[in-house]
Design a protein around this motif. Structure first.
Motif, mmCIF file in Angstrom:
data_model
loop_
_atom_site.group_PDB
_atom_site.id
_atom_site.type_symbol
_atom_site.label_atom_id
_atom_site.label_comp_id
_atom_site.label_asym_id
_atom_site.label_seq_id
_atom_site.Cartn_x
_atom_site.Cartn_y
_atom_site.Cartn_z
ATOM 1 N N ALA A 318 62.031 8.322 67.009
ATOM 2 C CA ALA A 318 62.527 9.192 68.073
ATOM 3 C C ALA A 318 63.674 10.063 67.572
ATOM 4 C CB ALA A 318 62.968 8.357 69.271
ATOM 5 N N ALA A 319 64.555 9.477 66.760
ATOM 6 C CA ALA A 319 65.668 10.250 66.197
ATOM 7 C C ALA A 319 65.142 11.358 65.290
ATOM 8 C CB ALA A 319 66.608 9.326 65.427
ATOM 9 N N ALA A 320 64.123 11.049 64.503
ATOM 10 C CA ALA A 320 63.531 12.061 63.622
ATOM 11 C C ALA A 320 62.921 13.196 64.419
ATOM 12 C CB ALA A 320 62.483 11.419 62.720
ATOM 13 N N ALA A 321 62.414 12.885 65.608
ATOM 14 C CA ALA A 321 61.835 13.901 66.488
ATOM 15 C C ALA A 321 62.893 14.593 67.340
ATOM 16 C CB ALA A 321 60.774 13.267 67.387
ATOM 17 N N LYS A 322 64.175 14.262 67.109
ATOM 18 C CA LYS A 322 65.317 14.846 67.827
ATOM 19 C C LYS A 322 65.238 14.592 69.330
ATOM 20 C CE LYS A 322 67.538 18.387 66.369
ATOM 21 N NZ LYS A 322 68.007 19.750 66.000
ATOM 22 N N VAL A 323 64.896 13.339 69.660
ATOM 23 C CA VAL A 323 64.884 12.916 71.050
ATOM 24 C C VAL A 323 66.166 12.116 71.307
ATOM 25 C CG1 VAL A 323 63.653 11.669 72.855
ATOM 26 C CG2 VAL A 323 62.378 12.744 70.992
ATOM 27 N N PRO A 324 67.002 12.522 72.258
ATOM 28 C CA PRO A 324 68.193 11.718 72.584
ATOM 29 C C PRO A 324 67.765 10.373 73.156
ATOM 30 C CG PRO A 324 67.862 13.401 74.245
ATOM 31 C CD PRO A 324 66.871 13.688 73.141
ATOM 32 N N MET A 325 68.623 9.365 73.012
ATOM 33 C CA MET A 325 68.143 8.023 73.346
ATOM 34 C C MET A 325 69.197 7.138 73.969
ATOM 35 S SD MET A 325 67.860 6.561 69.452
ATOM 36 C CE MET A 325 66.844 7.972 69.017
ATOM 37 N N SER A 357 72.178 11.155 82.821
ATOM 38 C CA SER A 357 73.194 12.033 82.235
ATOM 39 C C SER A 357 72.597 12.907 81.134
ATOM 40 C CB SER A 357 74.358 11.204 81.686
ATOM 41 O OG SER A 357 73.987 10.486 80.521
ATOM 42 N N LEU A 358 71.643 12.365 80.378
ATOM 43 C CA LEU A 358 70.994 13.138 79.323
ATOM 44 C C LEU A 358 69.992 14.148 79.891
ATOM 45 C CD1 LEU A 358 70.400 10.269 76.717
ATOM 46 C CD2 LEU A 358 72.130 12.082 76.613
ATOM 47 N N LEU A 359 69.320 13.757 80.970
ATOM 48 C CA LEU A 359 68.374 14.666 81.603
ATOM 49 C C LEU A 359 69.089 15.851 82.249
ATOM 50 C CD1 LEU A 359 65.921 12.130 83.327
ATOM 51 C CD2 LEU A 359 65.535 13.421 81.212
ATOM 52 N N LYS A 360 70.281 15.602 82.769
ATOM 53 C CA LYS A 360 71.015 16.646 83.479
ATOM 54 C C LYS A 360 71.799 17.558 82.550
ATOM 55 C CE LYS A 360 71.727 14.491 88.028
ATOM 56 N NZ LYS A 360 72.747 13.982 88.983
ATOM 57 N N ASN A 361 72.278 17.020 81.444
ATOM 58 C CA ASN A 361 73.162 17.785 80.563
ATOM 59 C C ASN A 361 72.480 18.026 79.222
ATOM 60 O OD1 ASN A 361 75.264 18.819 78.949
ATOM 61 N ND2 ASN A 361 76.795 17.717 80.173
ATOM 62 N N GLU A 362 71.801 19.153 79.100
ATOM 63 C CA GLU A 362 71.030 19.450 77.895
ATOM 64 C C GLU A 362 71.919 19.623 76.666
ATOM 65 O OE1 GLU A 362 68.292 22.618 78.434
ATOM 66 O OE2 GLU A 362 67.160 21.601 80.020
ATOM 67 N N LYS A 363 73.129 20.128 76.839
ATOM 68 C CA LYS A 363 74.026 20.309 75.697
ATOM 69 C C LYS A 363 74.423 18.967 75.103
ATOM 70 C CE LYS A 363 76.085 24.807 76.784
ATOM 71 N NZ LYS A 363 77.350 25.544 77.047
ATOM 72 N N VAL A 364 74.774 18.027 75.963
ATOM 73 C CA VAL A 364 75.124 16.684 75.488
ATOM 74 C C VAL A 364 73.911 16.025 74.831
ATOM 75 C CG1 VAL A 364 75.818 14.359 76.195
ATOM 76 C CG2 VAL A 364 76.968 16.366 77.169
ATOM 77 N N ALA A 365 72.759 16.161 75.471
ATOM 78 C CA ALA A 365 71.533 15.566 74.931
ATOM 79 C C ALA A 365 71.218 16.145 73.549
ATOM 80 C CB ALA A 365 70.366 15.810 75.881
ATOM 81 N N HIS A 366 71.360 17.460 73.424
ATOM 82 C CA HIS A 366 71.078 18.113 72.138
ATOM 83 C C HIS A 366 72.061 17.647 71.070
ATOM 84 C CE1 HIS A 366 69.779 21.190 69.316
ATOM 85 N NE2 HIS A 366 71.061 21.505 69.138
#
Length: 397
Positions: A318-325, A357-366
């Motif tokens: 998931a990390a390699a696919a750049k998915v926040p977790m 929190s990750l779904l709502k805040n794309e900057k933090v998730a990215h």
């Protein structure tokens, strides 16, 4: 090397790890692998052993590099390294446990017979299905024994230490010259629950397979929360369903995908159908790599609520696919993916809050996804394998 067999749905991360390790060892030693034959094609023990050394072509495993310089001995067996999820407890089904013990003894005798015809300096054994044979070989031939622990019976039985597999692991740990485990989390369990001195245990984190994860447009309008893993109590799939319902309350524009198979598959389908998120909860079964890559690409958040997770290779994927977790604190992956959000495995409220929190805040998730992706630069199989080779060399010197 006493291995778990070729990578397959039956041995999941264990098979992948052993395969990556064997490639490296084959270039730095004379390596003979004794392993189960194709477990997925077998329904019962056939008491058949092939002692002829073969040059092995892994062309059937198109997603893995071909090994052409390793001598292998394949032994037919129906034993799965994760069988203990259902069958090793002393209380629920003694008949099944006895059957499994008999199969393991037969398999171990075949391994020992094969090992007696190979010249080697050390025995390197992976997980409990090889441990009985490893103990016997060390007793008979006095060879140094290195055990590699990818998963413990303690993990598979969610902290219960009352099975004969637990006893087998403990005996093997006591008699081994060195133990390699995949996380400090596992090392602490081996020390505290199995009573093995810390100085006998070395930690070598798993590596990450370098792979491209191309973008893929999701067919759904909602944001996707993803679970990947065996559908067993250890991995927390029922907790994921509970988390999904709480995420839905806070963020209705969400959809949930559970990728994997296991003994809880049918019960999870039924539970999902009667849940508050029934129309947006999907159980895919086991996904082959091309479909799994697409699924990671679709995901907005990866969730791993494992009760006890020695490592968790899917978190690296998931990390390699750049998915926040959001990861369970009871996991080895959280030791190396230090930007991931974490929660206690049984705290579904905190899991849900982190996910929202990750779904709502794309900057933090990215930011979190980018940080974890960069950490993979040092989490390579080459680095892990160099550590393993040094441990083997120090044990045999």
């Amino acid at each position: 090397m006493l291995g778990p067999g070729e990578p397959s749905a039956k041995n999941s991360g264990l098979g992948i790890a052993a395969h990556e390790i064997s490639q490296y060892l084959s270039h730095h030693s004379t390596l003979t692998i004794i392993q189960p034959d194709d477990m997925e094609a077998l329904d019962a023990i056939e008491n058949n052993i092939s002692l002829s050394k073969q040059r092995v072509n892994l062309a059937d495993f198109s997603d893995f590099n071909v090994i052409s310089e390793i001598s292998k001995v394949n032994i037919e067996t129906a034993i799965s390294p994760y069988w203990s999820d259902q069958n090793t407890s002393r209380t629920p089904n003694k008949q099944e446990a006895l059957k499994l013990q008999n199969q393991l003894n037969d398999f171990s005798n075949q391994i020992a017979e094969a090992a007696g015809q190979v010249d080697y300096d050390a025995v390197y054994a992976h997980d409990w299905i090889t441990f009985r044979a490893a103990i016997d070989i060390k007793r008979k031939l006095g060879k140094p024994l290195i055990l590699h622990v990818h998963s413990l019976d303690y993990d598979r039985n969610c902290g219960n230490a009352g099975s004969w597999v637990f006893d087998l692991e403990k005996e093997a740990f006591q008699k081994a010259d060195k133990i390699i485990c995949v996380s400090h989390y596992s090392k602490d369990i081996i020390n505290s629950h199995y009573g093995i001195p810390e100085d006998k245990i070395e930690v070598v984190h798993n590596g990450c397979k370098q792979q491209d994860y191309p973008s893929y447009k999701s067919p759904f309008k909602e944001k996707i929360v993803l679970f990947v893993g065996r559908l067993t109590g250890q991995k927390g799939p029922t907790k994921f369903l509970e988390i999904a319902e709480k995420v839905d309350e806070l963020y209705p524009n969400s959809r949930f995908i559970m990728a994997g198979e296991g003994d809880l598959y049918k019960s999870l389908i039924e539970a999902g159908a009667h849940s508050a998120v029934a129309s947006r909860f999907h159980i895919t079964g086991y996904l082959q790599e091309p479909d799994m890559i697409k699924t990671y690409a679709m995901a907005d958040v990866y969730c791993m609520p494992s009760v006890s997770e020695p490592f968790g290779l899917t978190a690296l994927e998931a990390a390699a696919a750049k998915v926040p977790m959001v990861l369970s604190k009871n996991s080895g992956a959280s030791e190396v993916l230090t930007s991931a959000l974490t929660a206690d495995f049984d705290d579904s409220d905190k899991f849900a809050r982190h996910i929202v929190s990750l779904l709502k805040n794309e900057k933090v998730a990215h930011h979190i996804a980018s940080e974890n992706k960069s950490l993979l630069d040092t989490l390579t199989w080459d680095n892990s394998n160099k550590k393993i080779m040094r441990i083997i060399e120090s044990t045999t010197s």
